[in-house]
Write an enzyme that holds these catalytic residues in place. Structure first.
Site, short mmCIF file in Angstrom:
data_model
loop_
_atom_site.label_atom_id
_atom_site.label_comp_id
_atom_site.label_asym_id
_atom_site.label_seq_id
_atom_site.Cartn_x
_atom_site.Cartn_y
_atom_site.Cartn_z
N LYS A 53 46.38 113.92 33.87
CA LYS A 53 47.08 115.21 34.00
C LYS A 53 48.53 115.09 33.54
O LYS A 53 49.01 115.89 32.74
CB LYS A 53 47.05 115.70 35.47
CG LYS A 53 45.66 115.85 36.05
CD LYS A 53 45.69 116.38 37.47
CE LYS A 53 46.32 115.43 38.49
NZ LYS A 53 45.60 114.15 38.68
N ARG A 66 45.92 121.53 45.71
CA ARG A 66 45.11 120.34 45.96
C ARG A 66 44.18 120.54 47.15
O ARG A 66 43.44 119.63 47.51
CB ARG A 66 46.07 119.19 46.29
CG ARG A 66 45.95 118.02 45.37
CD ARG A 66 46.96 117.00 45.87
NE ARG A 66 46.81 115.75 45.22
CZ ARG A 66 47.44 115.42 44.10
NH1 ARG A 66 48.24 116.28 43.50
NH2 ARG A 66 47.28 114.23 43.59
N ARG A 121 53.69 102.45 40.61
CA ARG A 121 53.74 103.31 41.81
C ARG A 121 53.07 102.62 42.98
O ARG A 121 52.01 102.01 42.83
CB ARG A 121 53.03 104.64 41.51
CG ARG A 121 53.94 105.67 40.89
CD ARG A 121 53.23 106.88 40.35
NE ARG A 121 52.23 107.48 41.22
CZ ARG A 121 51.57 108.59 40.91
NH1 ARG A 121 51.80 109.22 39.77
NH2 ARG A 121 50.67 109.08 41.72
N ARG A 154 48.74 101.52 35.12
CA ARG A 154 49.80 102.52 34.86
C ARG A 154 51.18 101.97 35.22
O ARG A 154 51.38 101.29 36.21
CB ARG A 154 49.55 103.78 35.69
CG ARG A 154 50.74 104.73 35.58
CD ARG A 154 50.50 106.09 36.13
NE ARG A 154 49.88 106.10 37.43
CZ ARG A 154 49.35 107.19 37.97
NH1 ARG A 154 49.36 108.32 37.31
NH2 ARG A 154 48.80 107.13 39.16
N ARG A 206 43.05 108.04 47.97
CA ARG A 206 43.28 109.21 47.12
C ARG A 206 41.97 109.75 46.55
O ARG A 206 41.78 110.96 46.45
CB ARG A 206 44.25 108.86 45.99
CG ARG A 206 45.68 108.68 46.48
CD ARG A 206 46.51 107.89 45.52
NE ARG A 206 46.76 108.57 44.26
CZ ARG A 206 47.22 107.97 43.17
NH1 ARG A 206 47.47 106.67 43.19
NH2 ARG A 206 47.44 108.67 42.08
P1 AP5 Z 1 48.28 109.96 34.25
O1 AP5 Z 1 48.48 110.90 33.12
O2 AP5 Z 1 49.46 109.42 34.93
O3 AP5 Z 1 47.23 110.60 35.29
P2 AP5 Z 1 47.39 111.70 36.41
O4 AP5 Z 1 46.16 112.54 36.37
O5 AP5 Z 1 48.70 112.40 36.27
O6 AP5 Z 1 47.35 110.78 37.68
P3 AP5 Z 1 48.21 110.82 39.02
O7 AP5 Z 1 47.95 109.52 39.70
O8 AP5 Z 1 49.63 111.18 38.73
O9 AP5 Z 1 47.51 111.93 39.78
P4 AP5 Z 1 47.64 112.24 41.23
O10 AP5 Z 1 47.09 113.61 41.21
O11 AP5 Z 1 46.99 111.30 42.15
O12 AP5 Z 1 49.21 112.04 41.53
P5 AP5 Z 1 50.39 113.04 41.77
O13 AP5 Z 1 51.61 112.45 41.23
O14 AP5 Z 1 50.01 114.41 41.39
O15 AP5 Z 1 47.36 108.78 33.69
C1 AP5 Z 1 47.03 107.66 34.50
C2 AP5 Z 1 47.05 106.40 33.63
O16 AP5 Z 1 46.00 106.46 32.69
C3 AP5 Z 1 48.35 106.25 32.83
O17 AP5 Z 1 48.68 104.89 32.78
C4 AP5 Z 1 47.98 106.76 31.43
O18 AP5 Z 1 48.72 106.12 30.42
C5 AP5 Z 1 46.49 106.41 31.35
N1 AP5 Z 1 45.71 107.39 30.61
C6 AP5 Z 1 45.79 108.75 30.71
N2 AP5 Z 1 44.94 109.35 29.84
C7 AP5 Z 1 44.31 108.34 29.18
C8 AP5 Z 1 43.31 108.31 28.14
N3 AP5 Z 1 42.78 109.43 27.63
N4 AP5 Z 1 42.90 107.09 27.71
C9 AP5 Z 1 43.41 105.94 28.23
N5 AP5 Z 1 44.36 105.91 29.20
C10 AP5 Z 1 44.80 107.10 29.68
O19 AP5 Z 1 50.48 113.02 43.37
C11 AP5 Z 1 50.85 111.85 44.04
C12 AP5 Z 1 50.78 112.09 45.53
O20 AP5 Z 1 51.72 113.13 45.91
C13 AP5 Z 1 49.45 112.56 46.10
O21 AP5 Z 1 48.55 111.50 46.33
C14 AP5 Z 1 49.90 113.24 47.39
O22 AP5 Z 1 50.20 112.28 48.37
C15 AP5 Z 1 51.20 113.91 46.98
N6 AP5 Z 1 50.97 115.26 46.48
C16 AP5 Z 1 51.13 115.70 45.21
N7 AP5 Z 1 50.78 116.98 45.10
C17 AP5 Z 1 50.36 117.37 46.34
C18 AP5 Z 1 49.84 118.58 46.86
N8 AP5 Z 1 49.64 119.65 46.06
N9 AP5 Z 1 49.51 118.62 48.18
C19 AP5 Z 1 49.69 117.56 48.97
N10 AP5 Z 1 50.17 116.38 48.54
C20 AP5 Z 1 50.49 116.28 47.24
MG MG Z 2 50.41 112.62 37.49
#
Ligand code: AP5
Ligand code: MG
Length: 216
Positions: free
Chosen positions: A13, A88, A160, A127, A171
């Protein structure tokens, strides 16, 4: 365009939204990034949120809805935005609908990136993220030009804490039980498109653009 980018942790994402935001001049609203930034700035909200985030748990709906409400009310979110990581839970999805109704606005596209579990684990373990600007890299799939250093701003790259195995498992479980049901919530609206995330970065991007062309 008012886009919601969905998918399990590690689906890509953040990577895809970086490019979409640049190419389509969208306002990026990533709740995970907002919490991490608040923590970097030592704001109480961020410090409190990291206690949940580091364990792989969700921050409360109440706190999360409130920060999104404030963000959506800023002028730069009026015309177009891209939401990454919010909503979420079904409760958050309902709260978002209420916010958009109040603003006389609505979503134009919900893009769901689909990836399998093994890929998720590989992607999260490898990552690395920039401490300064939040750009995301992967040791094998998207290595930085200089080891440990961000290509965009030269900032230091780190792993992270919620990318440790125990948090990742948590997660994924929470995604299955709390976040996946949102797909059904949006399914009847005709704006939801699934995109195959098991392809290269650019192939996923092209498919997202195609999907946006169908609905937005
Ligand atoms: P990346 O693009 O970073 O993936 P992502 O989907 O953004 O993954 P996240 O871990 O950021 O998602 P998340 O939803 O758990 O975390 P968030 O920060 O939102 O890609 C991942 C890796 O893969 C990278 O190294 C990239 O280079 C590689 N990659 C990507 N695409 C690729 C491809 N096509 N081929 C090969 N490699 C690839 O949330 C974090 C935390 O915040 C949550 O766990 C929660 O505690 C809190 N939080 C956030 N939002 C909320 C909410 N709405 N409600 C409650 N708590 C929340
Ligand atoms: Mg992300």
């Amino acid at each position: 365009m008012k886009i919601l980018l969905m998918g399990p942790p590690g689906a890509g994402k953040g990577s895809q939204s970086e490019k979409l935001v640049r190419d389509f001049d969208l306002t990026s609203i990533s709740t995970g990034e907002m919490f991490r930034e608040a923590n970097r700035n030592n704001e109480p909200l961020g410090v409190e949120a990291m206690k949940f985030i580091n364990k792989g748990e969700l921050v409360s709906d109440e706190i999360t809805n409130e920060i999104v409400r404030k963000r959506l009310l800023k002028p730069d979110a009026e015309r177009c935005f891209l939401l990454d990581g919010y909503p979420r839970t079904v409760e958050q999805a309902k709260a978002l609908d209420e916010m958009l109704d109040e603003m006389k606005s609505k979503l134009t596209a919900v893009i769901n990136i689909v990836v399998d579990k093994q890929a998720i684990l590989e992607r999260m373990v490898g990552r690395r993220v920039c401490k300064s600007c939040g750009s995301s890299y992967h040791l094998s799939f998207k290595p930085p030009k200089v080891n440990g250093q961000c290509d965009r701003c030269g900032g230091e790259l780190y792993q992270r804490e919620d990318d440790q195995l125990e948090s990742v498992k948590n997660r994924l479980e929470i995604y299955e039980s709390k976040t996946k049901p949102i797909i059904d919530y949006y399914a009847g609206r005709g704006i939801l498109r699934n995109v195959n995330g098991m392809q290269s970065f650019s192939e996923v991007y092209e498919d997202i653009k195609k999907a946006l062309g169908e609905v937005a």
